[in-house]
Design an enzyme around this catalytic site. Structure first.
Site, PDB file in Angstrom:
ATOM      1  N   ALA A   1       1.042  -1.188  -0.281  1.00  0.00           N
ATOM      2  CA  ALA A   1       0.201  -0.217   0.015  1.00  0.00           C
ATOM      3  C   ALA A   1       0.899   1.052   0.095  1.00  0.00           C
ATOM      4  CB  ALA A   1      -0.725   0.331   1.272  1.00  0.00           C
TER       5      ALA A   1
ATOM      6  N   ARG B   1      -4.986   0.830  -9.132  1.00  0.00           N
ATOM      7  CA  ARG B   1      -5.334  -0.670  -7.670  1.00  0.00           C
ATOM      8  C   ARG B   1      -6.048  -0.154  -7.415  1.00  0.00           C
ATOM      9  NH1 ARG B   1      -1.016  -4.468  -5.522  1.00  0.00           N
ATOM     10  NH2 ARG B   1      -3.453  -5.412  -5.138  1.00  0.00           N
TER      11      ARG B   1
ATOM     12  N   ASP C   1      -4.455  -1.634   3.829  1.00  0.00           N
ATOM     13  CA  ASP C   1      -4.066  -1.308   2.546  1.00  0.00           C
ATOM     14  C   ASP C   1      -5.420  -0.266   2.541  1.00  0.00           C
ATOM     15  OD1 ASP C   1      -3.181  -4.004   1.974  1.00  0.00           O
ATOM     16  OD2 ASP C   1      -2.583  -2.866   0.144  1.00  0.00           O
TER      17      ASP C   1
ATOM     18  N   ASN D   1      -7.277  -5.717   4.372  1.00  0.00           N
ATOM     19  CA  ASN D   1      -5.684  -5.972   3.397  1.00  0.00           C
ATOM     20  C   ASN D   1      -5.379  -7.653   3.256  1.00  0.00           C
ATOM     21  OD1 ASN D   1      -2.911  -6.248   4.366  1.00  0.00           O
ATOM     22  ND2 ASN D   1      -2.711  -7.935   6.378  1.00  0.00           N
TER      23      ASN D   1
HETATM   24  O1  MRU Z   1      -1.387  -7.396  -3.084  1.00  0.00           O
HETATM   25  P1  MRU Z   1      -0.062  -6.225  -2.436  1.00  0.00           P
HETATM   26  O2  MRU Z   1       0.882  -7.555  -2.832  1.00  0.00           O
HETATM   27  O3  MRU Z   1      -0.187  -5.391  -2.885  1.00  0.00           O
HETATM   28  O4  MRU Z   1      -0.918  -6.737  -0.861  1.00  0.00           O
HETATM   29  C1  MRU Z   1       0.147  -5.986  -0.066  1.00  0.00           C
HETATM   30  C2  MRU Z   1      -1.044  -6.286   1.087  1.00  0.00           C
HETATM   31  O5  MRU Z   1      -1.901  -6.184   1.529  1.00  0.00           O
HETATM   32  C3  MRU Z   1       0.186  -5.201   2.450  1.00  0.00           C
HETATM   33  O6  MRU Z   1      -0.717  -6.735   3.970  1.00  0.00           O
HETATM   34  C4  MRU Z   1      -0.594  -4.214   3.023  1.00  0.00           C
HETATM   35  O7  MRU Z   1      -0.383  -3.581   1.245  1.00  0.00           O
HETATM   36  C5  MRU Z   1       0.680  -3.160   3.705  1.00  0.00           C
HETATM   37  S1  MRU Z   1       1.697  -2.958   2.974  1.00  0.00           S
HETATM   38  C6  MRU Z   1       2.721  -2.431   3.941  1.00  0.00           C
END
Ligand code: MRU
Length: 333
Positions: A52, A88, A228, A238
Site C-alpha cells: 500500500a 489498483r 491497505d 488487508n
Molecule cells: O496485493 P499486495 O501485495 O499489494 O497487498 C499488500 C498487502 O496486503 C499488505 O499487507 C499491505 O499493503 C500493507 S504493506 C505495508
C-alpha cells in the site's frame, strides 16, 4: 547514476525511477524502469511494484518526473494522475498520495517533484514511528505470526508490521517469526523470507492453512499484519487471509494487531463495507495445476471487522478498540 532517494525497492534520480521487480524475488533482483506513467501503471497492476505505501510513493515520484521531463499541460498531467490513481482500487495510500499532487497541479513541475520527494520522506518517518510504537508490545521470547509482505519492499521505509518485528529484534528481543506464505501470490513465502534473511531474523515459513494448528500448539503469542485501507470504525482491508487469522486469534485468545501509517486511514470510509475489494485474474489461483476452465474467485483482499482487532499500531500511537469506538481514528488521519 546519482540517486536522490533510495529504498529497498525504489531508486530515483532527477530523470529516472527504477523499481525492484517484486514478482521475480527472491531468486532474481531485476530493476525495472518506472519513469513514465505507462510503465508505472503496468508495474503496479502486475504487482511488480506492490504494498500500500509503496504504490502511493512510486506513483507520485513517477508523476513528478513526468511533469519535469515532459512538461505536460495541466490537463494532460491530471489525465495521467487519474489513470495511476485507478491502477489498483483497494489501497487508499495510492489515492491519498496522488490527491496531494493533484492539489498542486497548477504549481509547476518543480513543486510537483518536490511534493513527491516529501511524500517519500514522510513514509520513511511514518514507518520508523510505527516500528517504535509496535515494538513496545512485543515481549522477549514471543512467537509472532505475520501475513503478506509489509516490510521495506512494501514501503520506502522499514515497513509496517514487518518493521515492528524487525525493530523488536534489533532491540535484542529473542523473537521467532512465523511467515504465512500468503496464497495465491506468495508475498510471504517469496518476499518476507527474502527480507528476514537479509535482517537475520529467525523465522519459519508455513502454508496459510497451517496457522490454526500452529496456534493450537502454543507457538504464536501475537499476530501482526499490515493494512491497505482502514475505515473510521476500525474495520480494515488487508491481503486476503487476514480475516481468517483474526478469527483464529479470537478462538485461541491471541492478540491480533494491524500496523499502518496514517496514510492508510480513509476519512471518507465509515466502515469496512465501503472498502472496494480488488478481484484479480483467475489464473493467479489456477496456476498450472488446476483445469484451465476451473471457475475461480480471487479477491486480493479481505475485510477484518474492528471487534476482532486488539490494537491499531499507527505512527502516532497504538489505538485501542475503546478509543476507536470513541472516534479516535478520525483525529489521527
Ligand atoms: O496485493 P499486495 O501485495 O499489494 O497487498 C499488500 C498487502 O496486503 C499488505 O499487507 C499491505 O499493503 C500493507 S504493506 C505495508
Amino acid at each position: 547514476m546519482s540517486w536522490i532517494r533510495e529504498s529497498l525497492s525504489l531508486r530515483v534520480s532527477e530523470s529516472q525511477l527504477l523499481c525492484l521487480d517484486q514478482t521475480l524475488l527472491p531468486h532474481q533482483e531485476v530493476w525495472q524502469e518506472g519513469t513514465h506513467p505507462d510503465q508505472m501503471e503496468a508495474l503496479i497492476q502486475n504487482l511488480q511494484v506492490r504494498g500500500a505505501p509503496l504504490i502511493g510513493v512510486a506513483a507520485v515520484l513517477c508523476l513528478g518526473l513526468f511533469a519535469q521531463k515532459q512538461n505536460p499541460s495541466e490537463e494532460e498531467f491530471r489525465r495521467q494522475a487519474l489513470r495511476l490513481r485507478e491502477s489498483r482500487p483497494t489501497a487508499v495510500n495510492l489515492m491519498r498520495a496522488i490527491d496531494r499532487l493533484l492539489e498542486k497541479s497548477s504549481d509547476g513541475a518543480a513543486a510537483l517533484f518536490a511534493e513527491a520527494l516529501e511524500i517519500f520522506d514522510e513514509d520513511v518517518a511514518l514507518c520508523a514511528a510505527i516500528g517504535k510504537n509496535g515494538a513496545e508490545l512485543i515481549v522477549d521470547g514471543e512467537g509472532v505470526l505475520t501475513h503478506c509482505n509489509t516490510g521495506g519492499l512494501a514501503t520506502v521505509g522499514m515497513g509496517t508490521a514487518l518493521g515492528v518485528i524487525t525493530t523488536s529484534f534489533t532491540q535484542g528481543k529473542k523473537i521467532h517469526v512465523y511467515v504465512d506464505e500468503t496464497r495465491p501470490l506468495l508475498q510471504g513465502g517469496r518476499l518476507n523470507t527474502w527480507e528476514l534473511e537479509k535482517a537475520k531474523v529467525p523465522y519459519t515459513l508455513i502454508c496459510d492453512n497451517m496457522a490454526g494448528f500452529l496456534m493450537s500448539k502454543g507457538k504464536v503469542q501475537k499476530v501482526i499484519v499490515g493494512a491497505d485501507r482502514i475505515a473510521m470504525n476500525g474495520d480494515f482491508a488487508n491481503k486476503v487471509g487476514t480475516y481468517s487469522l483474526a478469527v483464529l486469534c479470537k478462538h485461541h485468545g491471541i492478540p491480533f494487531y494491524t500496523a499502518a501509517p496514517a496514510t492508510t486511514l480513509d476519512p471518507d470510509c465509515e466502515s469496512g463495507s465501503n472498502i472496494p475489494v480488488e478481484e484479480r485474474a483467475a489464473d493467479e489461483v489456477r496456476r498450472d495445476w488446476a483445469p484451465k476452465s476451473a471457475p475461480v474467485w480471487n479477491p486480493a483482499f479481505d475485510v477484518t471487522p474492528a471487534e476482532l482487532v486488539s490494537g491499531w499500531i499507527l505512527d502516532k500511537e497504538v489505538v485501542s478498540f475503546e478509543d476507536v469506538q470513541k472516534g479516535r481514528l478520525k483525529e489521527l488521519v
